[in-house]
Design a protein around this motif. Sequence first.
Motif, PDB file in Angstrom:
ATOM      1  N   LYS A  30       0.840  -1.208   0.000  1.00 25.60           N
ATOM      2  CA  LYS A  30       0.000   0.000   0.000  1.00 25.60           C
ATOM      3  C   LYS A  30       0.868   1.249   0.000  1.00 25.60           C
ATOM      4  O   LYS A  30       0.620   2.192  -0.750  1.00 25.60           O
ATOM      5  CB  LYS A  30      -0.916   0.004   1.230  1.00 25.60           C
ATOM      6  CG  LYS A  30      -2.185  -0.783   0.966  1.00 25.60           C
ATOM      7  CD  LYS A  30      -3.056  -0.877   2.183  1.00 25.60           C
ATOM      8  CE  LYS A  30      -4.121  -1.936   1.941  1.00 25.60           C
ATOM      9  NZ  LYS A  30      -4.655  -2.484   3.160  1.00 25.60           N
ATOM     10  N   ILE A  31       1.914   1.228   0.841  1.00 30.47           N
ATOM     11  CA  ILE A  31       2.841   2.375   0.883  1.00 30.47           C
ATOM     12  C   ILE A  31       3.491   2.535  -0.493  1.00 30.47           C
ATOM     13  O   ILE A  31       3.625   3.646  -1.010  1.00 30.47           O
ATOM     14  CB  ILE A  31       3.906   2.176   1.996  1.00 30.47           C
ATOM     15  CG1 ILE A  31       3.226   2.176   3.372  1.00 30.47           C
ATOM     16  CG2 ILE A  31       4.986   3.250   1.925  1.00 30.47           C
ATOM     17  CD1 ILE A  31       4.087   1.682   4.506  1.00 30.47           C
ATOM     18  N   GLY A  32       3.872   1.404  -1.074  1.00 28.78           N
ATOM     19  CA  GLY A  32       4.503   1.421  -2.397  1.00 28.78           C
ATOM     20  C   GLY A  32       3.602   2.033  -3.448  1.00 28.78           C
ATOM     21  O   GLY A  32       4.058   2.818  -4.281  1.00 28.78           O
ATOM     22  N   ARG A  33       2.311   1.694  -3.382  1.00 28.24           N
ATOM     23  CA  ARG A  33       1.363   2.247  -4.368  1.00 28.24           C
ATOM     24  C   ARG A  33       1.237   3.764  -4.207  1.00 28.24           C
ATOM     25  O   ARG A  33       1.186   4.501  -5.189  1.00 28.24           O
ATOM     26  CB  ARG A  33       0.006   1.562  -4.224  1.00 28.24           C
ATOM     27  CG  ARG A  33      -0.041   0.271  -5.031  1.00 28.24           C
ATOM     28  CD  ARG A  33      -1.366  -0.420  -4.861  1.00 28.24           C
ATOM     29  NE  ARG A  33      -1.132  -1.812  -4.544  1.00 28.24           N
ATOM     30  CZ  ARG A  33      -1.703  -2.492  -3.554  1.00 28.24           C
ATOM     31  NH1 ARG A  33      -2.554  -1.892  -2.760  1.00 28.24           N
ATOM     32  NH2 ARG A  33      -1.415  -3.752  -3.367  1.00 28.24           N
ATOM     33  N   VAL A  34       1.202   4.205  -2.939  1.00 24.76           N
ATOM     34  CA  VAL A  34       1.133   5.659  -2.688  1.00 24.76           C
ATOM     35  C   VAL A  34       2.395   6.332  -3.252  1.00 24.76           C
ATOM     36  O   VAL A  34       2.331   7.393  -3.881  1.00 24.76           O
ATOM     37  CB  VAL A  34       0.988   5.947  -1.170  1.00 24.76           C
ATOM     38  CG1 VAL A  34       1.116   7.433  -0.872  1.00 24.76           C
ATOM     39  CG2 VAL A  34      -0.348   5.417  -0.658  1.00 24.76           C
ATOM     40  N   LEU A  35       3.530   5.664  -3.030  1.00 26.34           N
ATOM     41  CA  LEU A  35       4.813   6.173  -3.516  1.00 26.34           C
ATOM     42  C   LEU A  35       4.821   6.274  -5.050  1.00 26.34           C
ATOM     43  O   LEU A  35       5.273   7.279  -5.607  1.00 26.34           O
ATOM     44  CB  LEU A  35       5.926   5.229  -3.054  1.00 26.34           C
ATOM     45  CG  LEU A  35       7.299   5.834  -2.855  1.00 26.34           C
ATOM     46  CD1 LEU A  35       7.291   6.889  -1.772  1.00 26.34           C
ATOM     47  CD2 LEU A  35       8.302   4.736  -2.513  1.00 26.34           C
TER      48      LEU A  35
END
Lengths: 165, 146
Positions: A30-35
């Motif tokens: 999820k953090i990666g997608r936001v990134l």
Amino acid sequence: MKRTGVERIEHSLELEEKLDQQLKGWMVQKIGRVLIGTIIFLTALGLFGNGLLSNKKIEKNGTSLQYERFLRYEKEMDVQWTIAGQEEIQIRIPLQYLDRFKVEKVIPEGYETATANGYVSYTFKSGKTTETPVHFYLNPQKTGNVTGEWLVNKQRFQLRHFIYP
Amino acid sequence: MELILRGAALYLFLLLLFRVLGKRSLAETTTFDFVLLLIIGEATQQALLGNDFSTTNALVLITVLMGIDLAFVKLKGKYKKLDRLLEGTPLILVDHGKPLKGRMKEAKVDTEDILEAARISHGLEQMHQIKYAVLERDGQISIIPS
């Protein structure tokens, strides 16, 4: 680690499910997608060149300068000058700045060049008192931060770039 | 040296990117995904080779990439934690005919995907005929019938 909505079950399969690790993995995803979204957004704004964050414009006493703050290795860029009311234009570029670039092309052609006191100077005869555009097409040859103070008819202009690999 | 760094940087970036995208991203490859992969390949090629299109450069690059891959295979074999981190672990999606919706949502798998896998692998017609459905590490769904 507790998380609502993800079921914990007993099963007879011989497999290492490691649910806690899955939960951490999903969080990282999820953090990666936001990134990824943030990078796309910042790219659109010009973090990697050609955009609002990258375009720099300086105006001083009838001389205007436009250049890109963020550059990419071996991707040609244009340092664009517009000089008004000068019959002879002398642009001096520090050698230390030029060490990071290859000069691909200078427009208008028919200029004189000389090297002295750590600068390469380009002299253009304008022959008129209207605005004269001058373009330096430079190709970045080294990565990292670059700063250089150009002199245009003795006026100082500070150029700062970051060259991405 | 620059070639090794470029190769390593791109290898690690792609590894990270596809890990972040999740394991189902490549498993359900559509025609468009395939086209997208070709475009990614083309973009990567430019960055890897630069302006040097010599055979030597290509051979060195292939050796570097294979070397990095080999090193990762060795490391994953030696360190189970790294293996689980990079490859993930299997995940049970259906337990005795009951779809585990929370897990399915997180893994981005829907009931249709599971029923399709059940039809293809065992010719099953209904969810209750499935004892377990497992999302494997490679992104495939394996079915254990009731």
